[in-house]
Enzyme design. Sequence first.
Site, PDB file in Angstrom:
ATOM      1  N   HIS A 158       0.923  -1.377  -0.796  1.00  0.00           N
ATOM      2  CA  HIS A 158       0.279   0.177   0.129  1.00  0.00           C
ATOM      3  C   HIS A 158       0.942   1.288  -0.144  1.00  0.00           C
ATOM      4  CE1 HIS A 158      -3.498  -2.166   1.898  1.00  0.00           C
ATOM      5  NE2 HIS A 158      -3.378  -3.003   0.272  1.00  0.00           N
ATOM      6  N   GLU A 250     -13.593   1.790  -3.632  1.00  0.00           N
ATOM      7  CA  GLU A 250     -13.742   2.662  -4.066  1.00  0.00           C
ATOM      8  C   GLU A 250     -13.864   3.610  -5.185  1.00  0.00           C
ATOM      9  OE1 GLU A 250     -14.077   2.669   0.886  1.00  0.00           O
ATOM     10  OE2 GLU A 250     -13.555   4.863   0.248  1.00  0.00           O
ATOM     11  N   TYR A 260     -12.143  10.165   4.406  1.00  0.00           N
ATOM     12  CA  TYR A 260     -12.953   9.028   3.712  1.00  0.00           C
ATOM     13  C   TYR A 260     -12.790   7.477   4.548  1.00  0.00           C
ATOM     14  CZ  TYR A 260     -13.339  12.267  -0.199  1.00  0.00           C
ATOM     15  OH  TYR A 260     -13.614  13.839  -0.290  1.00  0.00           O
TER      16      TYR A 260
END
Length: 377
Positions: A158, A250, A260
Amino acid sequence: MTLSNTLLLPTSFASSKTLRLVYFLTSAIMLTTLTTNNAYAWQAKKMADGLTLPWGVTYINESTLLITERGGAIKQLNLKTGQHQTLFQVPNVSAKGQGGLLDIAKSPFAENAVYFTYSKDINGQGATTLASAKYENGKLNHWQDILVTQSRSDTGRHFGSRITFDNNSVYFSIGDRGVRDNGQNTQTHAGSILRLTPPGQVPSDNPFLNNNKVRNEIWSYGHRNPQGLFFDSQTNQLWSIEHGPRGGDEINLIKKGANYGWPITSHGKEYWGPISVGEAKEKQGIESPVKVYVPSIAPGSLVLYRGDKFPELNGKLLAGALKLMHINVVTLNQAGEAVDEQRLLGDLNERIRDIETSPAGDIYFVTDSGNLYQLTR
């Protein structure tokens, strides 16, 4: 005209169950054929091959692309011949796990300037870093790091990371680095979208300027792994697409200073079982996604197409899908809501990593197998 009107049977046949069954089966076959032919009208024209894990693409001129390879090489590719060569090998790249040399974007602010993101090796850990260089006379020079972010972790997951620009700023995204709590930890850059001036300073109108609880470069936070980021200059809207856990990818409309939700909110499940991640799918004070993908498509990139070459795509979001291997086209209404979805090139069987549009409206994309394609009709 419906298919039933094009396949008329004599009245005497209509009483026969067998012939009625043949009629309906034939109708279904014709409908499938018509639908399939429409879907396959989109084609992928191979422009080059032999790249090694290409990650980012930027358009230099009508005959030249620059492409990053995750191992650290920056390639120059001739669109007319398909030939490519290494211009530069980035030093200190941590090409481990999902890290490496990541995005590339030609600057709209300074002639010959190009921006990059990469995972910089610092004591064996990778920190997502924004850098720049000059592309002049077919050579890349003056490499410099602009911001080495506070985003290191012990995982190889990530890193983000895509680059986009508004009228006077640079945005780039960073994943949570495989540490969920980073999504809400604003003392780290991980799990955030950052905004800087072109030289790398903090803009005076950033949302958390002089807030000692939030790093000043942060524009939005609560992100898991945003690998698509695009600013649409026509609407002045910033769009992002990010990997969820098992399900729950998303598309988000990014707002200044907004949260978020990751990992407090999520539409996904745990990898180890059918257990929901987070406290809820939505929660007050947290921005909800514009679109959620369940199951996940594993998005690798995002652009909003503006061009006359493909008017049917104008104003739509295009995302490269890694897991489900297609170009995902999302139609937005005037309110910015996702109202339709189309999946192109699903038969190509390629993990689509990055999509780039040219000023003339051409669409190019690279795949993990090392191919460069042009989308054609």
